[in-house]
Design an enzyme around this catalytic site. Structure first.
Site, PDB file in Angstrom:
ATOM      1  N   LYS A 196       0.443  -0.994   0.547  1.00 33.69           N
ATOM      2  CA  LYS A 196       0.384  -0.074   0.148  1.00 33.69           C
ATOM      3  C   LYS A 196       0.689   1.212  -0.326  1.00 33.69           C
ATOM      4  CE  LYS A 196      -3.815   1.567   1.979  1.00 33.69           C
ATOM      5  NZ  LYS A 196      -4.546   1.732   3.863  1.00 33.69           N
TER       6      LYS A 196
ATOM      7  N   SER B  55      -9.797   1.881   3.068  1.00 32.83           N
ATOM      8  CA  SER B  55      -9.067   2.538   1.968  1.00 32.83           C
ATOM      9  C   SER B  55      -7.757   1.128   0.786  1.00 32.83           C
ATOM     10  CB  SER B  55      -8.487   3.072   2.956  1.00 32.83           C
ATOM     11  OG  SER B  55      -7.666   2.808   3.744  1.00 32.83           O
TER      12      SER B  55
ATOM     13  N   SER C  86      -9.818  -0.937   6.942  1.00 30.64           N
ATOM     14  CA  SER C  86      -9.687  -0.681   5.775  1.00 30.64           C
ATOM     15  C   SER C  86      -8.874  -1.671   4.663  1.00 30.64           C
ATOM     16  CB  SER C  86      -8.329   0.213   5.265  1.00 30.64           C
ATOM     17  OG  SER C  86      -9.081   1.468   5.475  1.00 30.64           O
TER      18      SER C  86
END
Lengths: 491, 488
Positions: free
Chosen positions: A85, A160, A184
């Site tokens: 990420k 997310s 997330s």
């Protein structure tokens, strides 16, 4: 599930790949090319990445192959491509948080988890897209455009960590890392049909994770299978002196004993989040019930349990997380790095830079948090939210006196179309099942369990008490097994 | 800061009759650690800009603070030395935007500081209460390039983060001080304590000790606390005194004019000799303090604190008391302790020398650099030699100077110079010769009034001293003069 020592299940992609590479049955370079070809083919459509590191990955793969040829032991992730990420720091590689504010920023250091990946022989293939600064549940808040759900490209991948979930779902990499502040990792895992794990708070070092809400953030793995997720968990978990909230001792390893079954385990189905609650899709509720039934079938004692304060978690979270974020994101002021807009004086420069650099969701949360911490409001908002947090922890403690793990849906709904949830409050409701574990600091994971509306993936969430990862992964493995049996049986 | 001031009264107040000052001080001291408060970067003064830095103290995205245990130890030692309760403390973020501050928040302590409720007893007897002494990190430094060097009209600014993240302790007094002199004495005392326990180098000129003064005034005898102003940018003890005087007078003038001061932060302008209203800073309410989620509370165990307490050296007030109990005056004791010569004095007194005589040497003859390095036994021996008449007072001074210079013991120095107490017969022979050469003066000495005798006594003593190159014992010479003139 007897793949522990002899993995055969094709879902255990990373485990098998590492085995092939380290035994010389295949090379890291050859394995990597398969994934790079898939990225080449589909990334344009999916947009899982902010940065693809094809050249760097090839160099790294060649190095790993050389070391293996030289008889070196490369580590448990030998040659495994991993997507990370884009809020995890990588030396010399853009780390943007999908924000204009940090566009082009190259950290001078690696996050602790990136160091762990490197030490384990993994290959970093790219930095994945996210909601700006990890604030969102759909990856629509990225400054660089949304990620599409590989299961249905007209829908969001969740967020997310939407890019990391999509990267695994689209076979861009067998493993990826995300971060989970209120769901997330688990929610996009659920929406993309992969496994996603939020470890116990303090089990994985946050050093090098660009903070959203420090008391809630945890880094965790995405994988196709529970076995692969366990492999990655074992690589990244452990004490780190650079993170003061890192747990000093007792962090479990989870890969061994995954197939021990659930005979005699006590599983609580959380009444308040059972899916009969308003806003939960009926198919999601049905799959959760099916998952509970499957565990009972496998020998677990399944019962309903009430966590009365759990619904208040959402409100508490949307005070606490923005409060911490308002402080964590203050440093993006245009002075030292990142975006700078000119201004007549320092204050004007800071204002202009922040106005231009942050997207609307980030600004909304900074304002919420600033307000909640302001004198005169602190007790009414931040203070009360902390009390709710304490009550939730106490509720969970009571529940865990009677149960080993708790079961809920991961998300109230399957993947939704783009622009379907433009009202922030509607979007925030996506996190109702996942937030309580963040508030409590407990581990939780999402395991794919069948499909819901439009044949889209559904995930069920297994929650466990502090450092209860071993049991949690065992239950996850059992659910995965059951889901496959059902799928195969139904086919 | 090598001298201490003994202050007492309000009789010298610069304020008009009927007014009194109410002063509280906030002293920031940098802790003498190797590395910074939360970062592995070096804690070092000077150096090229932005060289003592690390991703953590630059607040780079993703970095996390880790508490420097040594800093906590020093801060707790300060707490113990100030008679504070050292308690479980919580790190808090103090949020405000400032380019000096890499994270745009400062890690500090708010409602649960490490040290609370202490006190300091000054030489003057005044007890100053300490409300709190909490830990925090320092900021960097900005240089504004442009016309005035001030931020609002600078062309551009440069920031040096070498100081950012240096560990600080902020020591806050109750509003217990009533004069600039008391404020100065307190700061001096605090400085001496910090240096004694090696918690800080206390260098005001390098900014490692910084003083802010909260000043208000009130009618004498009243117990009210009126609106205060916080005076910053006070860089020396002298400035502290001047700034407090100026500010207190300003307040009185405002009240006299039927106005009142506003609560604000003001900056001391050394050149202009006045305070000026500063940038109106966000007030306490604007800092949005909350517990820092990146750090865990510090919970000092009683065992750990016992160990620290045992490691504390004797503190200045204890050292002064030790001297006063041995017969020294408080002012001499203050001086000796501030010059680190108290151990010498105690050694001499404890080996039987007269306290007054010892303290006279300490005050007058040990006021030189290096005096504190003397061996206490050597100093004690020197005083004994003088007391026993083995050395004259002039010789004693000379030997002492040489002891400081060379570190040799007094006996060998005296021997090297051939200093031995002259016997009386030798002096007598010498005196007879002088009398013969100065018969007229001698007659006047023998017959004159007290005034004349006094003058001539000096004359004859001088002659003897000239002949003996100062080796004669003045007391013995005096006795001989009295004998020979028939006045004894």
């Amino acid at each position: 599930m007897s793949q522990q020592n002899e993995p055969t299940d094709e879902l255990n992609e990373a485990t098998l790949l590492a085995q092939r590479v380290s035994t010389g049955a295949s090379t890291a370079a050859a394995e990597l090319e398969n994934y790079l070809a898939t990225i080449e083919q589909s990334e344009g459509e999916i947009h899982a990445f902010n940065t693809v590191l094809a050249d760097e990955a090839r160099t790294r793969a060649a190095d790993i192959d050389q070391r293996i040829a030289a008889g070196e032991s490369v580590g448990p992730l030998a040659g495994v491509p991993v997507a990370v990420k884009d809020n995890l720091c990588t030396t010399g590689v853009d780390t943007t948080c999908s924000s204009k504010m940090l566009e082009g920023w190259k950290p001078p250091y690696d996050a602790a988890v990136v160091e762990s990946l490197t030490a384990a022989g993994a290959i970093l293939v790219g930095k994945t897209n996210l909601d700006e600064f990890a604030m969102g549940s759909s990856t629509e808040n990225s400054a660089f455009g949304p990620t599409r759900n590989p299961a249905d490209v007209t829908r969001v991948p969740g967020g997310s960590s939407g890019g990391s979930a999509a990267a695994v779902a689209a076979n861009f990499a067998p493993l990826s890392l995300g971060s989970d502040t209120g769901g997330s990792i688990r929610q996009p895992a659920s929406l993309c049909g992969v496994v996603g794990v939020k470890p116990t708070y303090g089990a994985v070092s946050r050093y090098g994770l660009i903070a959203f809400a420090s008391s809630l953030d945890q880094i965790g793995p995405f994988a196709h299978s529970v076995t692969d997720a366990a492999l990655l968990y074992d690589v990244i978990a452990g004490h780190d002196q650079r993170d003061s909230t890192s747990i000093p001792t007792g962090i479990p390893t989870v890969s061994d004993g995954l197939d021990a079954g659930v005979e005699g385990l006590r599983v609580g189905v959380v009444k308040e989040l059972s899916g009969t609650t308003e806003g939960f899709e009926p198919e999601v509720a049905r799959q959760t019930q099916a998952a509970a039934d499957a565990l009972a079938e496998a020998g677990a004692k399944v019962d309903e349990v009430s966590i009365p304060t759990v619904m208040a978690g959402l409100s508490a979270y949307y005070i606490l997380a923005p409060a911490e974020a308002s402080s964590n994101l203050a440093r993006y002021d245009g002075v030292r790095y990142g975006l700078r807009q000119p201004g007549a004086n320092t204050a004007a420069m800071m204002r202009a830079s922040r106005t231009a650099g942050f997207g609307s969701e980030v600004k909304r949360r900074i304002m919420l948090g600033t307000y909640a911490l302001s004198a005169g409001y602190y007790d009414a908002f931040y203070g009360r939210a902390q009390k709710v947090r304490t009550l939730i922890i106490e509720d969970f403690e009571r529940a865990y006196q009677d149960f080993d793990v708790l079961l809920t849906p991961t998300s109230p709904c399957v993947a939704f179309p783009f622009d379907a949830k433009t009202d922030p409050l509607t979007m925030y409701l996506n996190d109702v099942c996942t937030i309580p574990s963040n508030l409590a600091g407990h581990p939780a994971m999402s395991v794919p369990f069948g499909t819901g509306a439009d044949g889209l993936p559904v995930g069920v969430q297994v929650m466990a008490p502090m450092l209860g990862e071993q049991t949690m992964f065992r239950v996850g493995a059992a659910l995965e097994n059951a889901a496959q049996t059902i799928t195969n049986g139904g086919a | 800061m090598s001298t201490a001031t003994n202050t007492d009264d309000k009789t010298q107040s610069v304020l008009p009759d009927g007014w009194e000052m109410v002063i509280g001080l906030e002293v920031h001291a940098e802790l003498a650690t190797e590395s910074k408060m939360f970062s592995p970067a070096a804690n070092q003064f000077g150096g090229e800009p932005n060289t003592n830095v690390h991703p953590v103290c630059l607040g780079l995205p993703g970095t996390l603070p880790v508490v420097n245990e040594k800093a906590v130890e020093l801060a707790a030692k300060i707490g113990l030395a100030l008679n504070c309760t050292v308690q479980r403390c919580i790190w808090a973020r103090k949020n405000y935007f400032y380019p000096d501050m890499p994270k745009d928040y400062q890690i500090s302590q708010h409602d649960k500081p490490l040290n609370i409720d202490g006190s300091v007893e000054l030489a003057s007897g005044l007890v100053v209460n300490i409300e709190r002494a909490h830990m925090e990190e320092d900021t960097g430094k900005s240089t504004h390039i442009g016309e005035s060097g001030r931020i609002h009209d600078a062309g551009y600014s440069l920031v040096d983060y070498n100081r950012a993240g240096v560990p600080l302790i902020e020591i806050v007094t109750a509003p217990d001080l009533r004069s600039p002199e008391q404020a100065k004495e307190y700061v001096q005392e605090l400085h001496d304590i910090l240096v004694a326990i090696e918690a800080s180098d206390g260098k005001m000129e390098e900014g490692s000790m910084r003083v802010d003064a909260n000043v208000s005034v009130r009618p004498e005898g009243s117990s009210e606390l009126r609106t205060r102003c916080e005076i910053k940018n006070v860089n020396s003890l002298r400035s502290l005194v001047r700034a407090i005087e100026y500010e207190a007078k300003r307040h009185v003038a405002l009240y006299d004019a039927g106005e009142a001061p506003r609560q604000e932060t003001r900056h001391w302008d050394e050149a202009g000799g006045r305070t000026r209203a500063g940038r109106s800073k966000e007030n306490e309410d604007g800092y949005r303090y909350f517990p820092d989620p990146d750090l865990v509370p510090i919970d000092p165990s009683p065992e750990w604190l016992d160990g620290l307490r045992a490691s504390l050296p004797e503190l200045p007030h204890q050292r002064r008391t030790a001297l006063v109990e041995r017969g020294a005056s408080m002012s001499a004791a203050v001086l000796a302790v501030s010059r680190n010569t108290d151990k010498l004095a105690i050694a001499a007194i404890d080996s039987g020398s007269d306290a007054t005589k010892v303290m006279k040497h300490v005050e007058q003859n040990l006021a030189v650099e290096g005096a504190e390095t003397l061996q206490p036994a050597d100093f004690a021996e020197l005083i004994r030699m003088e007391t026993d008449g083995e050395l004259s007072s002039t010789q004693t001074k000379q030997v002492l100077a040489e002891m400081v210079e060379t570190g040799n013991d007094p006996a060998s120095i005296a021997a090297a110079h051939g200093f031995e107490a002259m016997d009386t017969s030798e002096l007598e022979t010498m005196l007879d010769g002088i009398i013969a050469d100065n018969a007229e003066e001698w007659q006047r000495f023998c017959e004159g009034d007290d005034k004349a005798r006094g003058k001539l006594q000096g004359f004859f003593t001088g002659q003897i001293m000239r002949l003996t190159k100062g080796q004669a014992d003045g007391k013995v010479v005096n006795q001989l003069l009295q004998q020979k003139s028939g006045n004894q």
